[in-house]
Each structure stands twice: as structure tokens, then as C-alpha cells.
Design an enzyme around this catalytic site. Sequence first.
Site, PDB file in Angstrom:
ATOM      1  N   TYR A  83      -9.895   4.615 -32.748  1.00 36.61           N
ATOM      2  CA  TYR A  83     -10.553   6.289 -32.534  1.00 36.61           C
ATOM      3  C   TYR A  83      -9.931   6.786 -31.436  1.00 36.61           C
ATOM      4  CZ  TYR A  83     -14.188   9.680 -32.079  1.00 36.61           C
ATOM      5  OH  TYR A  83     -14.607  10.947 -31.848  1.00 36.61           O
ATOM      6  N   GLU A 106     -10.005  15.265 -32.857  1.00 39.48           N
ATOM      7  CA  GLU A 106     -10.423  13.952 -32.975  1.00 39.48           C
ATOM      8  C   GLU A 106      -9.355  13.305 -34.249  1.00 39.48           C
ATOM      9  OE1 GLU A 106     -14.726  12.273 -34.021  1.00 39.48           O
ATOM     10  OE2 GLU A 106     -13.810  12.833 -35.960  1.00 39.48           O
TER      11      GLU A 106
END
Length: 391
Positions: A109, A197
Site C-alpha cells: 500500500y 493512493e
Amino acid sequence: MNVHEYQAKGLLKSFQVPVPEGGLATTPAEARAVAERLGPGKYVVKAQIHAGGRGKGGGVKVVDSPQAAAEAAEQIIGMTLVTHQTGAAGKLVRKVWVEKATDIARELYLAVVLDRVAQRLAVMASPSGGMDIEEVAEKHPELIFTTHVEPGQALWPFQARKLLFGCGLTAAQVNAGTALVQNLVRLAWEKEATLVEINPLAVTGEGTLVALDGKINFDDSALKRHPEIAELEDPEETDPLERQAVKQGLNYIRLGGNVGTMVNGAGLAMATMDVIKMAGAEPANFLDVGGGASEEMVTKGFEVILSDPNVEAILINIFGGILRCDTLAAGVVAAAKKVKLSVPLVVRLEGTNVEAGREILAQSGLDFEVAGSMKEAAEKIAQVVAAAQAR
Ligand code: GDP
Ligand code: MN
């Protein structure tokens, strides 16, 4: 403003962040053609909606031929995808992104997010990326590493290295990843994004890094400086009422409840939603008609509120400052007549020209209740909707 994954990937690519090759399709035939153009191998067919959680909702399919890509597109296009981010109503899928499948060894992530408290961009990374990052944040916050960027400056390489070693990457991967993270920060800063993101950032079977998903939010107030970003807006992804309101210059956000609200000033509008909730009811919208609203703006605001079929009662809470109470009252009366007001109305007026405003309302022949304080207004509106529901 939000953009689609395929648009985010276009931007990532222009900032030298590696992404898989792919193409957009609105029909199964187009999906097949994209897959054929990408050459032999596996493909991923991905629903393009402004919401995450698509994988779990059936909006991401890995297939092994152009024919299978067409079949997956057939299933996905036209489906109403429900994910934890769409709400119960879900979102209609109008297009898919078809890309070359990646051989995934690990899912990381990585995100750059505007940290309003720190007044800086924060960079976050985690070795446990993929579809359950929310759970990681909740149960294993120690697996999420964060660092901050000095405003207007590049991320220092040592900061990126610290994050990436934390993700368990090899030295070679950390070197490639450092440039990637720095580029991501540059993208966020230059385009004035509040969130960039990548989840997952894949470590491939060959050990390279590639962004398999992309989500970018832009600061609406900065869009004037970035026409090329403003152009990416997909009008089909915005609520039709919100779109109408924006065109009228109104500050309107639709919510889930049944109490329509018309308020002047964003702070008072927030406080009004709070008191409505405290009284046991649910606001249907946020609407700040603004300090200098004209009678016409008030009329338009009223029309927007009433276009929401969920609205069962309306609370008007105005503190007359620059917007005088008589102007507001005239707008409400005009709108109520124009749209044939069919739901109960509670009005709380205070401030400049309040007497004149009350007089206009009293003379209008409209059926409404007057409240003295905000608390009383909220309690009255809660009673009104409870009574409406009991009927
Ligand atoms: P989201 O669920 O909306 O966040 O959509 P993602 O784009 O993140 O995709 C969801 C999941 O699909 C990812 O976490 C991966 O596990 C999987 N996925 C996406 N692309 C590929 C790919 O190229 N190959 C494989 N094997 N899986 C993929
Ligand atoms: Mn994702």
C-alpha cells in the site's frame, strides 16, 4: 474532485510511475479489441466507477483470452456495483478498463495524503496492501508507516527508503521504489491532490514494482489552476441534484435523511445538521445559500431541496446578516408557490430585517411553523417527520 482509475493511471504514467498497459472499453467488442491489441497473455477487466472495493464486489476479473475479456466486460458493463464505498444503492458501471494482467508476488500500500493537522502532505506505506487495508489500519496500525513532506520540497530519498525497507523490499527494489515515491509526491504537490493512493502497489514475480490501482482526489478549490484536471470530471459520477445546484452557484451536498435544510453560512449549516441529528432526525442535505444570496438563489435552493424525493419536511434556519431575512422570506414564498410546496415547513429566522421577513411569511398564506431557537426548530422538525412517518 474524484477521477476514474484509468485517468489516475494516465497521470501516474506521466509522472513516471509504472502502470500496466491497457485501454478503455464501453462495449464487450471494444474490450476484446483492447485485449487483442495488448497481445497474448492474461488480462484484467476492471469496472470504472468512483468507488473502491470493486474487487470484492465482482467488478475486477482476471481472464486469459480476448474472448474471455469480452465476456467479463459483458457481465460488468451495465451492472450496478455495490461496494463498501458506494452505499446501498450502488453505482452503475458504464465502462471498463482492460489491462495486461500482472503476476503478483506481493501487494503493498502506498499513498500521499494531505494531512490537514500537520499542514503537510503525508506519505504512507504498508507491506499489507490489497483489498483489506481498512482492516490493517484498524487492527495493525503498526504495519502502516508514515512520513511527512516539507511543503513545496521533494521527499528526501532517506524518507522513501525508510518506508520501503519497512515494506520488506530488497535493496534494488528500494532504489526503484524511491524514485516512484518521490514522483508520487511530486504529482500530489504539482496537481494539488488531496489523495494519491496506489493500492495495491504490486511487487511482481520478476521483482519489479507496478501500480495496479490508482485513486486520486483533487482539491476542488484548486481546479481553476489545473484545467487539464478539471477536464477529467465525469458528470455521470456526480449526483444530478448536486450538479444542478453547482450550476446555480449553491453549496449543496445530498445526504441520506429526510429533513431538507436551507441555511445561510457553512458553519450554521453544519450546526443545523447537528441539532437535527440530536433531535433524532436525519438531514437530507447540506445547503448553504451563502451570505449574499438573492431571492432568486433562495428560490433555486428551495427547488433543489424539493427535487429530492426523500425530503419529507424542510427546516429553514437563517441568521440574517448580509442575507436579510426579508429577502430570504420573499424567496421562500416565491419558490413555494412556484413548486407547490407539499411538505411541512419549519422556519427559524433571526437577524437583520427579521420582522419584515416574518411579516412576508405570515402574509403569504403558506402553511409553516415558526421556531424561536435552533433547538426548538430541530425538535419541531423531528416531531413533524415522526408524525409524517406514523401516517
Ligand atoms: P479495488 O478492489 O476497487 O481496490 O480494485 P483493485 O484495482 O485494487 O483490484 C482489486 C484486486 O484485484 C487487487 O487487490 C488484486 O488482488 C486483484 N488484481 C488487480 N489487478 C490484477 C492483476 O493484474 N493480476 C492479478 N492476478 N490480480 C489483480
Ligand atoms: Mn484497490
